[in-house]
Motif scaffolding. Structure first.
Motif, mmCIF file in Angstrom:
data_model
loop_
_atom_site.group_PDB
_atom_site.id
_atom_site.type_symbol
_atom_site.label_atom_id
_atom_site.label_comp_id
_atom_site.label_asym_id
_atom_site.label_seq_id
_atom_site.Cartn_x
_atom_site.Cartn_y
_atom_site.Cartn_z
ATOM 1 N N VAL A 133 49.426 -8.476 -50.836
ATOM 2 C CA VAL A 133 50.372 -9.366 -50.148
ATOM 3 C C VAL A 133 49.946 -9.551 -48.690
ATOM 4 O O VAL A 133 50.004 -10.655 -48.146
ATOM 5 C CB VAL A 133 51.825 -8.830 -50.258
ATOM 6 C CG1 VAL A 133 52.767 -9.671 -49.412
ATOM 7 C CG2 VAL A 133 52.276 -8.830 -51.705
ATOM 8 N N ARG A 152 47.274 -12.126 -48.421
ATOM 9 C CA ARG A 152 47.843 -13.459 -48.656
ATOM 10 C C ARG A 152 48.562 -13.963 -47.392
ATOM 11 O O ARG A 152 48.417 -15.117 -46.993
ATOM 12 C CB ARG A 152 48.826 -13.355 -49.833
ATOM 13 C CG ARG A 152 49.307 -14.669 -50.326
ATOM 14 C CD ARG A 152 50.155 -14.494 -51.581
ATOM 15 N NE ARG A 152 50.847 -15.734 -51.894
ATOM 16 C CZ ARG A 152 50.295 -16.731 -52.569
ATOM 17 N NH1 ARG A 152 49.075 -16.610 -53.025
ATOM 18 N NH2 ARG A 152 50.979 -17.833 -52.799
ATOM 19 N N GLY A 165 47.910 -0.692 -47.491
ATOM 20 C CA GLY A 165 47.831 0.518 -48.310
ATOM 21 C C GLY A 165 46.759 1.517 -47.891
ATOM 22 O O GLY A 165 46.105 1.370 -46.858
ATOM 23 N N CYS A 185 52.172 5.390 -48.065
ATOM 24 C CA CYS A 185 50.863 4.809 -47.760
ATOM 25 C C CYS A 185 49.908 5.910 -47.313
ATOM 26 O O CYS A 185 48.696 5.804 -47.475
ATOM 27 C CB CYS A 185 51.004 3.749 -46.683
ATOM 28 S SG CYS A 185 51.868 4.354 -45.239
ATOM 29 N N GLU A 210 44.583 2.082 -54.861
ATOM 30 C CA GLU A 210 45.876 2.692 -54.531
ATOM 31 C C GLU A 210 46.788 2.612 -55.753
ATOM 32 O O GLU A 210 47.095 1.518 -56.232
ATOM 33 C CB GLU A 210 46.529 1.961 -53.346
ATOM 34 C CG GLU A 210 47.804 2.663 -52.887
ATOM 35 C CD GLU A 210 48.558 1.911 -51.788
ATOM 36 O OE1 GLU A 210 48.832 0.708 -51.948
ATOM 37 O OE2 GLU A 210 48.886 2.556 -50.769
ATOM 38 N N LEU A 225 43.247 4.574 -43.928
ATOM 39 C CA LEU A 225 44.542 4.846 -43.296
ATOM 40 C C LEU A 225 44.626 6.284 -42.773
ATOM 41 O O LEU A 225 44.538 6.528 -41.578
ATOM 42 C CB LEU A 225 45.667 4.528 -44.291
ATOM 43 C CG LEU A 225 47.090 4.546 -43.757
ATOM 44 C CD1 LEU A 225 47.235 3.800 -42.452
ATOM 45 C CD2 LEU A 225 48.057 3.970 -44.781
ATOM 46 N N SER A 285 43.277 -1.147 -44.693
ATOM 47 C CA SER A 285 44.605 -0.553 -44.493
ATOM 48 C C SER A 285 45.384 -1.323 -43.440
ATOM 49 O O SER A 285 46.563 -1.038 -43.228
ATOM 50 C CB SER A 285 44.493 0.919 -44.097
ATOM 51 O OG SER A 285 44.032 1.675 -45.198
HETATM 52 P P1 NAD Z 1 54.706 -5.357 -51.218
HETATM 53 O O1 NAD Z 1 53.483 -5.909 -50.593
HETATM 54 O O2 NAD Z 1 54.930 -5.597 -52.652
HETATM 55 O O3 NAD Z 1 56.008 -5.953 -50.466
HETATM 56 C C1 NAD Z 1 56.198 -5.798 -49.077
HETATM 57 C C2 NAD Z 1 57.095 -6.910 -48.591
HETATM 58 O O4 NAD Z 1 56.411 -8.165 -48.735
HETATM 59 C C3 NAD Z 1 58.397 -7.062 -49.357
HETATM 60 O O5 NAD Z 1 59.435 -7.389 -48.475
HETATM 61 C C4 NAD Z 1 58.104 -8.230 -50.290
HETATM 62 O O6 NAD Z 1 59.253 -8.924 -50.704
HETATM 63 C C5 NAD Z 1 57.254 -9.090 -49.400
HETATM 64 N N1 NAD Z 1 56.394 -10.063 -50.101
HETATM 65 C C6 NAD Z 1 55.925 -9.981 -51.381
HETATM 66 N N2 NAD Z 1 55.189 -11.074 -51.668
HETATM 67 C C7 NAD Z 1 55.170 -11.833 -50.546
HETATM 68 C C8 NAD Z 1 54.565 -13.081 -50.213
HETATM 69 N N3 NAD Z 1 53.805 -13.747 -51.089
HETATM 70 N N4 NAD Z 1 54.750 -13.556 -48.961
HETATM 71 C C9 NAD Z 1 55.490 -12.890 -48.065
HETATM 72 N N5 NAD Z 1 56.102 -11.715 -48.326
HETATM 73 C C10 NAD Z 1 55.940 -11.203 -49.548
HETATM 74 O O7 NAD Z 1 54.719 -3.813 -50.857
HETATM 75 P P2 NAD Z 1 55.790 -2.715 -51.294
HETATM 76 O O8 NAD Z 1 55.623 -2.431 -52.742
HETATM 77 O O9 NAD Z 1 57.150 -3.069 -50.794
HETATM 78 O O10 NAD Z 1 55.305 -1.450 -50.442
HETATM 79 C C11 NAD Z 1 54.301 -0.587 -50.858
HETATM 80 C C12 NAD Z 1 53.009 -0.899 -50.166
HETATM 81 O O11 NAD Z 1 53.195 -0.814 -48.749
HETATM 82 C C13 NAD Z 1 51.913 0.109 -50.482
HETATM 83 O O12 NAD Z 1 50.706 -0.573 -50.643
HETATM 84 C C14 NAD Z 1 51.869 0.987 -49.231
HETATM 85 O O13 NAD Z 1 50.650 1.636 -49.025
HETATM 86 C C15 NAD Z 1 52.183 -0.008 -48.173
HETATM 87 N N6 NAD Z 1 52.704 0.636 -46.965
HETATM 88 C C16 NAD Z 1 51.906 0.676 -45.861
HETATM 89 C C17 NAD Z 1 52.348 1.319 -44.712
HETATM 90 C C18 NAD Z 1 51.502 1.391 -43.478
HETATM 91 O O14 NAD Z 1 52.029 1.729 -42.414
HETATM 92 N N7 NAD Z 1 50.225 1.101 -43.550
HETATM 93 C C19 NAD Z 1 53.604 1.908 -44.709
HETATM 94 C C20 NAD Z 1 54.402 1.828 -45.859
HETATM 95 C C21 NAD Z 1 53.936 1.181 -46.978
#
Ligand code: NAD
Length: 516
Positions: free
Chosen positions: A263, A266, A289, A321, A417, A445, A491
């Motif tokens: 995401v 994208r 991630g 993450c 991941e 990360l 990441s």
């Molecule tokens: P995700 O990417 O599925 O969703 C994150 C957010 O993006 C949600 O609000 C979702 O609705 C939104 N989203 C989804 N598709 C979208 C689009 N096309 N356009 C705009 N927004 C969109 O992630 P998740 O499952 O909620 O979270 C888990 C992921 O987050 C894991 O990969 C984890 O490693 C990562 N993460 C990273 C950190 C960091 O600090 N690096 C911290 C926490 C989580």
């Protein structure tokens, strides 16, 4: 404005009976409030929709935690307009006032720490200590960003120039979108949102579908303490609809995103497109991630390494993450270390995290369960299953903590991941090989290195290419204001939440020179 120096919110000791009783009472109070309906909040105005996003307890998938209105592009458009209407007044509000609002919100979260923790037990399946730690992290982030904002406002380090009165100052960007993940629904949503706000920006928050209720409670708190309603709108909704409309909107000045790599990429691509009527290049922050390695050499304290591998891999069901989802162990201690990790893993108690003795709860939803189960199949081909390997009992999305050994460094379960309780163990020839292997994924990360040899530790500090490097400790549990957090490579953009420079993302520098 004089405020005391930052200090981290202390962790709660659930070994103390009074803390246990208080948390239990909070769980009961919160349970009585589950299932409520939450509208969108556009400029403070509640807007309901016929469609709903329902957030369920992953331990009891029929228990509704919250039912949420669903934003469409027209809501995004309204929220953006409302944000720009609020921007002139909010951006000119003295930074001291904005910082004070963050400190007030931090105090409210401190007071309601158990309740917010309890909500996350129900909404995302966090065991007690993880849920409580997250509430403390939200407090830390606001305490930290309030102080950072004051410091930046006072900072002008440029040289004087004869005949001119010069100034270099930071001013806010405008109206931006915050798109948050479900796995730290309070802390990360708080962090991105309040950093943007304290810098003088207006925010449209699009939280993750599966954690919409925690976000709604947070926004209520921020409005209650006095964040202007026009400066913070809440748009629960689907990522591919509301999230995408927010990213694409020509009047959005910035996007702060935490979530998956797919995401994030994208969003990066879409935000780069300049739409008709757009007068700037959008600024984008992406925290994504990880596939974090814990490297152990033959000089390490193996008991400590085993304990921290287990905690890094399986804390919050591996859905961090920062999770240490790869153990890279040098050959000479491989057979000694592994049984210790397996033994500790077998001792983890699984179940409904309302139970204080549960160390491992459910994964977030059916989709995550399916994805992780698919990886367990892949793992059977790619490694030797030492423990776990399947669904666990219970109506919730329970997956056993799983260890695959003898995994090749390039295997899928060692490079992708999984975001679940799955540990891949890779054998290394020696410590240099271990560090090389640790750097072999596209992510960067967190990472840990366990060794007692100072020269090797110095070598690892030079070569382990991760945003958050830990020596002789687990790869999870960054403290905001202490360990600035954010990763390299795929990441993310390494904006370092809870660090000294984080607010700069939300600000632009302006130089003003006046001829005397
Ligand atoms: P995700 O990417 O599925 O969703 C994150 C957010 O993006 C949600 O609000 C979702 O609705 C939104 N989203 C989804 N598709 C979208 C689009 N096309 N356009 C705009 N927004 C969109 O992630 P998740 O499952 O909620 O979270 C888990 C992921 O987050 C894991 O990969 C984890 O490693 C990562 N993460 C990273 C950190 C960091 O600090 N690096 C911290 C926490 C989580």
């Amino acid at each position: 404005m004089i405020i005391p120096p930052f200090s981290s919110e202390p962790a709660l000791d659930f070994g103390q009976a009074s803390n246990r009783t208080d948390f239990q009472a909070a769980l009961r109070r919160v349970e009585a409030r589950l299932g409520a309906r939450y509208p969108l909040l556009i400029g403070g105005e509640p807007v309901d929709t016929s469609e709903s996003i329902e957030s369920y307890n992953p331990a009891h998938p029929h228990q509704l935690v919250g039912s949420h209105a669903v934003a469409d592009p027209s809501h995004v458009d309204r929220a953006v307009q409302t944000g720009w209407e609020a921007f002139p007044a909010w951006s000119r509000t003295p930074v001291e006032e904005r910082a004070l609002l963050l400190l007030r919100a931090a105090e409210v979260i401190r007071q309601r720490r158990h309740e917010l923790g309890a909500l996350m037990v129900y909404e995302v399946g966090k065991p007690w200590d993880e849920a409580d730690g997250e509430a403390a992290e939200a407090v830390d982030l606001m305490e930290w960003y309030a102080r950072q904002a004051l410091g930046l406002a006072a900072r002008d380090q440029m040289s004087p120039w004869p005949g001119e009165a010069t100034q270099f100052r930071y001013i806010p960007l405008g109206v931006g979108g915050v798109i948050s993940p479900w796995n730290f629904p309070l802390a990360l949503t708080t962090g991105m949102t309040t950093a943007a706000l304290v810098s003088g920006n207006c925010v449209i928050l699009k939280p993750a579908e599966t954690a919409s209720t925690t976000a709604a409670w947070l926004v209520e708190i921020l409005h209650q303490v006095g964040i202007p309603r026009g400066a913070l709108s809440l748009l629960s909704g689907r990522g591919e609809v509301a999230g995408e409309a927010l990213v694409d909107h020509p009047q959005i000045r910035f996007v702060a995103f935490t979530g998956s790599k797919e995401v994030g990429i994208r969003i990066y691509e879409r935000a780069a497109k300049v739409h008709p009527g757009q007068r700037w290049l959008k600024r984008v922050q992406l925290e994504m991630g990880g596939k974090n390695a814990v490297v152990v050499d033959e000089t390490a304290d193996l008991d400590l390494a085993a304990l921290d591998i287990t905690r890094s891999a399986f804390g919050f069901q591996g859905q961090k993450c920062s999770a240490g989802s790869r153990a890279v162990v040098v050959s000479s201690v491989y057979d000694d270390l592994l049984p210790r990790v397996v033994e500790l893993t077998k001792r983890i108690r699984m179940g409904d995290p309302v139970d204080p003795d549960v160390g491992l709860g459910p994964v977030i939803d059916g989709d995550a369960e399916e994805k992780i189960l698919d990886y367990l199949q892949v793992g059977r081909d790619e490694g030797e299953l030492l423990t776990g390997g399947g669904r666990a009992e219970g109506e919730g999305h329970f997956i056993e903590p799983t260890i695959f050994a003898g995994v090749a460094e390039g295997a899928r379960i060692a490079t992708e991941e999984i975001f679940g309780p799955v540990l891949a163990v890779v054998r290394a020839r020696d410590f240099e090989d271990g560090i090389r292997i640790a750097n072999q994924t596209e992510y960067g990360l967190t990472g840990s290195y366990f060794s007692r040899d100072p020269e090797r530790i110095a070598y690892a500090k030079e070569r382990l290419h991760v945003g958050n490097l830990y020596i002789n400790r687990r790869s999870t549990g960054a403290q905001m204001g202490v360990h600035p957090f954010g990763g390299f490579n795929m990441s993310g953009t390494d904006t370092k939440a809870g660090g000294p420079d984080y607010l700069l993302f939300f600000l632009q520098g302006q130089s003003v020179a006046e001829k005397l």
